[in-house]
Motif scaffolding. Structure first.
Motif, PDB file in Angstrom:
ATOM      1  N   TYR A 323      -2.751 -17.585   3.490  1.00  0.00           N
ATOM      2  CA  TYR A 323      -2.172 -16.458   4.218  1.00  0.00           C
ATOM      3  C   TYR A 323      -3.233 -15.401   4.511  1.00  0.00           C
ATOM      4  N   GLU A 324      -4.092 -15.162   3.556  1.00  0.00           N
ATOM      5  CA  GLU A 324      -5.148 -14.165   3.724  1.00  0.00           C
ATOM      6  C   GLU A 324      -6.310 -14.720   4.542  1.00  0.00           C
ATOM      7  N   GLY A 326      -6.444 -17.890   6.288  1.00  0.00           N
ATOM      8  CA  GLY A 326      -6.101 -18.641   7.490  1.00  0.00           C
ATOM      9  C   GLY A 326      -5.213 -17.887   8.459  1.00  0.00           C
ATOM     10  N   TRP A 327      -4.259 -17.122   7.900  1.00  0.00           N
ATOM     11  CA  TRP A 327      -3.302 -16.414   8.753  1.00  0.00           C
ATOM     12  C   TRP A 327      -3.726 -14.978   9.047  1.00  0.00           C
ATOM     13  N   ASN A 328      -4.792 -14.535   8.401  1.00  0.00           N
ATOM     14  CA  ASN A 328      -5.306 -13.167   8.588  1.00  0.00           C
ATOM     15  C   ASN A 328      -4.328 -12.083   8.147  1.00  0.00           C
ATOM     16  N   LYS A 329      -3.512 -12.377   7.130  1.00  0.00           N
ATOM     17  CA  LYS A 329      -2.554 -11.380   6.649  1.00  0.00           C
ATOM     18  C   LYS A 329      -3.235 -10.298   5.814  1.00  0.00           C
ATOM     19  N   LYS A 330      -2.766  -9.084   5.975  1.00  0.00           N
ATOM     20  CA  LYS A 330      -3.219  -7.961   5.157  1.00  0.00           C
ATOM     21  C   LYS A 330      -2.198  -7.788   4.035  1.00  0.00           C
ATOM     22  N   LEU A 331      -2.378  -8.520   2.980  1.00  0.00           N
ATOM     23  CA  LEU A 331      -1.390  -8.597   1.908  1.00  0.00           C
ATOM     24  C   LEU A 331      -1.282  -7.298   1.128  1.00  0.00           C
ATOM     25  N   SER A 332      -0.082  -7.098   0.561  1.00  0.00           N
ATOM     26  CA  SER A 332       0.131  -5.911  -0.274  1.00  0.00           C
ATOM     27  C   SER A 332       0.925  -6.274  -1.521  1.00  0.00           C
ATOM     28  N   TYR A 333       2.194  -6.644  -1.352  1.00  0.00           N
ATOM     29  CA  TYR A 333       3.044  -7.008  -2.480  1.00  0.00           C
ATOM     30  C   TYR A 333       3.629  -8.398  -2.266  1.00  0.00           C
ATOM     31  N   ILE A 334       3.457  -9.278  -3.251  1.00  0.00           N
ATOM     32  CA  ILE A 334       4.080 -10.602  -3.230  1.00  0.00           C
ATOM     33  C   ILE A 334       4.750 -10.794  -4.591  1.00  0.00           C
ATOM     34  N   ILE A 335       6.073 -10.903  -4.581  1.00  0.00           N
ATOM     35  CA  ILE A 335       6.840 -10.994  -5.822  1.00  0.00           C
ATOM     36  C   ILE A 335       7.569 -12.331  -5.875  1.00  0.00           C
ATOM     37  N   ALA A 336       7.521 -13.002  -7.038  1.00  0.00           N
ATOM     38  CA  ALA A 336       8.198 -14.286  -7.239  1.00  0.00           C
ATOM     39  C   ALA A 336       9.445 -14.078  -8.080  1.00  0.00           C
ATOM     40  N   SER A 350      -4.747 -13.758  -3.113  1.00  0.00           N
ATOM     41  CA  SER A 350      -5.830 -12.984  -2.504  1.00  0.00           C
ATOM     42  C   SER A 350      -7.146 -13.206  -3.233  1.00  0.00           C
ATOM     43  N   SER A 351      -8.216 -13.200  -2.461  1.00  0.00           N
ATOM     44  CA  SER A 351      -9.568 -13.215  -3.034  1.00  0.00           C
ATOM     45  C   SER A 351     -10.236 -11.856  -2.810  1.00  0.00           C
ATOM     46  N   ARG A 352      -9.400 -10.872  -2.424  1.00  0.00           N
ATOM     47  CA  ARG A 352      -9.918  -9.516  -2.169  1.00  0.00           C
ATOM     48  C   ARG A 352      -9.014  -8.502  -2.877  1.00  0.00           C
ATOM     49  N   HIS A 353      -9.045  -8.534  -4.186  1.00  0.00           N
ATOM     50  CA  HIS A 353      -8.108  -7.741  -4.986  1.00  0.00           C
ATOM     51  C   HIS A 353      -8.214  -6.236  -4.726  1.00  0.00           C
ATOM     52  N   LYS A 354      -9.427  -5.717  -4.641  1.00  0.00           N
ATOM     53  CA  LYS A 354      -9.590  -4.264  -4.429  1.00  0.00           C
ATOM     54  C   LYS A 354      -9.033  -3.838  -3.085  1.00  0.00           C
ATOM     55  N   GLU A 355      -9.269  -4.667  -2.067  1.00  0.00           N
ATOM     56  CA  GLU A 355      -8.759  -4.372  -0.727  1.00  0.00           C
ATOM     57  C   GLU A 355      -7.229  -4.363  -0.725  1.00  0.00           C
ATOM     58  N   VAL A 356      -6.629  -5.338  -1.390  1.00  0.00           N
ATOM     59  CA  VAL A 356      -5.170  -5.413  -1.471  1.00  0.00           C
ATOM     60  C   VAL A 356      -4.618  -4.215  -2.230  1.00  0.00           C
ATOM     61  N   LEU A 357      -5.259  -3.861  -3.328  1.00  0.00           N
ATOM     62  CA  LEU A 357      -4.803  -2.735  -4.148  1.00  0.00           C
ATOM     63  C   LEU A 357      -4.747  -1.443  -3.345  1.00  0.00           C
ATOM     64  N   SER A 358      -5.671  -1.277  -2.405  1.00  0.00           N
ATOM     65  CA  SER A 358      -5.702  -0.049  -1.595  1.00  0.00           C
ATOM     66  C   SER A 358      -4.509   0.066  -0.662  1.00  0.00           C
ATOM     67  N   ARG A 359      -3.806  -1.061  -0.408  1.00  0.00           N
ATOM     68  CA  ARG A 359      -2.657  -1.044   0.499  1.00  0.00           C
ATOM     69  C   ARG A 359      -1.327  -0.922  -0.240  1.00  0.00           C
ATOM     70  N   ILE A 400      -3.485 -14.002 -16.991  1.00  0.00           N
ATOM     71  CA  ILE A 400      -4.910 -14.277 -17.195  1.00  0.00           C
ATOM     72  C   ILE A 400      -5.473 -15.056 -16.009  1.00  0.00           C
ATOM     73  N   GLU A 401      -4.702 -16.050 -15.549  1.00  0.00           N
ATOM     74  CA  GLU A 401      -5.133 -16.856 -14.398  1.00  0.00           C
ATOM     75  C   GLU A 401      -5.346 -15.991 -13.160  1.00  0.00           C
ATOM     76  N   MET A 402      -4.452 -15.032 -12.919  1.00  0.00           N
ATOM     77  CA  MET A 402      -4.517 -14.228 -11.689  1.00  0.00           C
ATOM     78  C   MET A 402      -5.579 -13.140 -11.727  1.00  0.00           C
ATOM     79  N   MET A 403      -6.208 -12.948 -12.868  1.00  0.00           N
ATOM     80  CA  MET A 403      -7.273 -11.941 -12.959  1.00  0.00           C
ATOM     81  C   MET A 403      -8.540 -12.399 -12.251  1.00  0.00           C
ATOM     82  N   VAL A 404      -8.675 -13.704 -12.049  1.00  0.00           N
ATOM     83  CA  VAL A 404      -9.896 -14.269 -11.455  1.00  0.00           C
ATOM     84  C   VAL A 404      -9.726 -14.407  -9.942  1.00  0.00           C
ATOM     85  N   GLU A 405     -10.629 -13.809  -9.186  1.00  0.00           N
ATOM     86  CA  GLU A 405     -10.617 -13.974  -7.729  1.00  0.00           C
ATOM     87  C   GLU A 405     -11.205 -15.342  -7.379  1.00  0.00           C
ATOM     88  N   LYS A 406     -10.448 -16.152  -6.649  1.00  0.00           N
ATOM     89  CA  LYS A 406     -10.913 -17.487  -6.267  1.00  0.00           C
ATOM     90  C   LYS A 406     -11.376 -17.492  -4.820  1.00  0.00           C
TER      91      LYS A 406
END
Length: 602
Positions: A323-324, A326-336, A350-359, A400-406
């Motif tokens: 989504y980030e 391939g689809w060029n989405k500017k992600l903010s909140y994704i809840i499961a 997301s692989s751009r955690h700081k950028e997402v956090l700012s939104r 713990i898994e989501m703390m790592v930017e892939k």
């Protein structure tokens, strides 16, 4: 559900216009046999017959319909044995009319009201109210009656058979050294097959419905306020016909009972229904809501002990960064959301955690974490201590898994495919053009490139490189398609793309050398009026393959240092016109190379 009902359900996946021709041909086959039942020739349908192949065998439900009649499949044809009861033919004939297959089930007859506890939000923040409300609605997927209803619709035997076949193919390629061991479990292979079946055979995407009056295309006009139309949903779109201007309503249902009958919609309807199907299969599944307007599913992998991203609209499995990237989405909140748990999973996507956090400005991070913990603890009060402990450990591992930017993979970088091209482009969620690899030729007298479609693998001077897109310079609307039923793979156009093209580029990166001779084998297949043109060119010259030509040897680019090979795909007929021009078609069991390039230097 009876076999007949399953077949009728599959036939309904055709467009109404296309199915009219399917019905005509099926009825012709049945009538011919009934008139002369001992004529063996009439009881045999050759797979090599283009009409049979394209109109019946490749249409959803076509093969299943023949088998229900009693036809038996061989490598070359479908044959109805002389001892097969003719009553089966008569039964099919009575039920395959366009009117019967495409009849709408009245909403009143599919309602099975699931009573959820009354809901009243304890939050004043609007975003947190929405989170709480979605968590409340997530209980619907745990309803046993709904799961049983969904289970009856799943073609489980067929999915399991394909999963076993896929697993064997993977094991075969691993043993042969052609594939690195993916360490994949049967649950994941089944999930992949369920995604493919759901997208290709069960659910239908609707941008705009066909006009109810003249069956022409329509265009969205406005949202309805008609109380009669809003009887079973709070959202009904009105689409106006582009020909006669008549209005056609399109209801956006949330009720799963209705969706199991209508089987159409956009991502909301798709994800809602697919999540139920995953629960019906006995898997732990979550309904995932993205605030930038998309919905999908997550399924917990028992083998990998982590949640897998599943997008039923795309038939995509475990490509969370698409989504980030391939689809060029500017992600903010994704809840499961699930019946017993909820989680902020934004960071997995997301692989751009700081950028997402700012939104993320709808509430403070502390407020969101506090709300999630509070809602989760309240919902889990009725669970056993053992279950609560298990869920808490799983949450900890997930955090713990989501703390790592892939980093995004090539699969993550693919643009959206669901919906029309115009609709996707308007949302900025796809890329019409692609530009990438130039093959550099240095320090060699002969450069050799081969591509195997079944393995999706290049062999370049004896080095193996996976994924056809990794070797492509430019690409417009072309993708690799696997026909699991027919065990074939090929490159073709994306749906809705009238002209597709793909280019490979080669450059001599060696001062003392230049191109001498070029030898190419370029296999392609066309059906109906599909067309493939192939050309070689650089800045000074162009050489076209003669129509039907698949091999070329040329010195025309002698002394050059750069060459492009381009294939253009056009034409085709009917709803599957985009499949009528195919590159490098081959059996999934084949290891031959339908595309080879040899460049000799001097």
């Amino acid at each position: 559900m009876s076999n007949l009902q399953q077949v009728l359900s599959m036939l309904k996946q055709n467009t109404k216009e296309h199915y009219k021709e399917v019905e005509r041909l099926l009825e012709k086959v049945i009538n011919n046999i009934l008139k002369d039942p001992k004529n063996v020739k009439l009881r045999t349908l050759k797979k090599s017959n283009v009409t049979v192949s394209q109109k019946i065998l490749k249409s959803p439900g076509g093969v299943e319909c023949l088998k229900l009649m009693g036809f038996q499949e061989s490598d070359s044809d479908f044959t109805l044995p002389l001892h097969a009861p003719l009553q089966h033919l008569e039964l099919i004939k009575e039920n395959i009319s366009v009117e019967n297959v495409f009849k709408e089930t009245p909403v009143e007859k599919v309602l099975h009201k699931v009573e959820l506890p009354k809901f009243s939000s304890k939050y004043t923040n609007k975003f947190l109210q929405e989170v709480e409300h979605r968590f409340h609605l997530a209980r619907i997927h745990d309803d046993v009656a709904l799961q049983d209803q969904a289970k009856e619709l799943i073609c489980e035997a067929g999915i399991e058979a394909k999963a076993i076949q896929s697993m064997r193919s993977i094991q075969k390629n691993v043993l042969a050294g052609d594939l690195e061991d993916p360490n994949i479990s049967m649950q994941e292979v089944l999930l992949s097959e369920l995604l493919a079946w759901f997208k290709n055979d069960f659910f239908s995407w609707v941008d705009s419905p066909k006009c109810e009056k003249c069956d022409s295309p329509t265009k969205f006009s406005h949202m309805s306020t008609d109380s009669e139309l809003l009887k079973y949903t709070d959202r009904v779109e009105i689409h106006n016909c582009t020909v006669c201007n008549a209005s056609t309503p399109f209801a956006r249902f949330n009720d799963l009972n209705i969706l199991l009958a209508t089987r159409k919609g956009r991502c909301g309807e798709w994800a809602n229904t697919f999540t139920l199907f995953c629960r019906a299969m006995g898997w732990e599944a979550r309904h995932v809501y993205d605030e930038t307007d998309h919905v999908w599913t997550e399924v917990y992998s028992v083998a990998q002990k982590r949640w897998l991203h599943c997008d039923s609209c795309e038939a995509a499995l475990d490509t969370p960064l698409m989504y980030e990237s391939g689809w060029n989405k500017k992600l903010s909140y994704i809840i499961a959301y699930s019946g017993e748990d909820l989680q902020d999973v934004t960071w997995r996507y997301s692989s751009r955690h700081k950028e997402v956090l700012s939104r993320r400005k709808k509430c403070t991070e502390i407020e969101l974490v506090s709300a999630i913990c509070s809602l989760r603890n309240e919902r889990q009060k009725g669970l056993s201590e053992t279950r609560r402990e298990y869920l808490n450990k799983r949450v900890l591992c997930e955090l713990i898994e989501m703390m790592v930017e892939k980093e995004a993979t090539e699969k993550d970088k693919k643009g959206r495919t669901s919906g029309s091209m115009a609709w996707r482009l308007s949302r900025g969620e796809t890329k019409r053009d692609f530009e990438g690899k130039i093959w550099k030729i240095s320090d060699t007298n002969i450069f050799s490139l081969k591509y195997c479609t079944s393995l999706d693998q290049y062999l370049v001077n004896n080095e193996k490189i996976k994924n056809f897109s990794d070797g492509v310079f430019k690409m417009n609307g072309v993708f690799r398609k696997e026909e699991k039923d027919w065990r074939n793979a090929y490159l073709c156009r994306e749906e809705t793309v009238s002209v597709g093209s793909i280019t490979w580029a080669f450059q001599v990166d060696f001062d003392q050398k230049s191109i001498d001779e070029i030898i190419i084998y370029f296999d392609y297949t066309t059906y109906e009026d599909g067309n493939v043109t192939v050309s070689l060119k650089n800045e000074n010259k162009r050489v076209d393959f003669i129509k039907g030509q698949k091999e070329l040897k040329t010195f025309d680019f002698s002394n050059s240092k750069y060459i492009e090979i381009t294939a253009t795909l056009t034409g085709g007929s009917g709803s599957v016109y985009w499949q009528h021009a195919q590159l490098f078609r081959q059996s999934l069991d084949s290891e031959k190379f339908p595309f080879t390039v040899e460049i000799k230097l001097k």
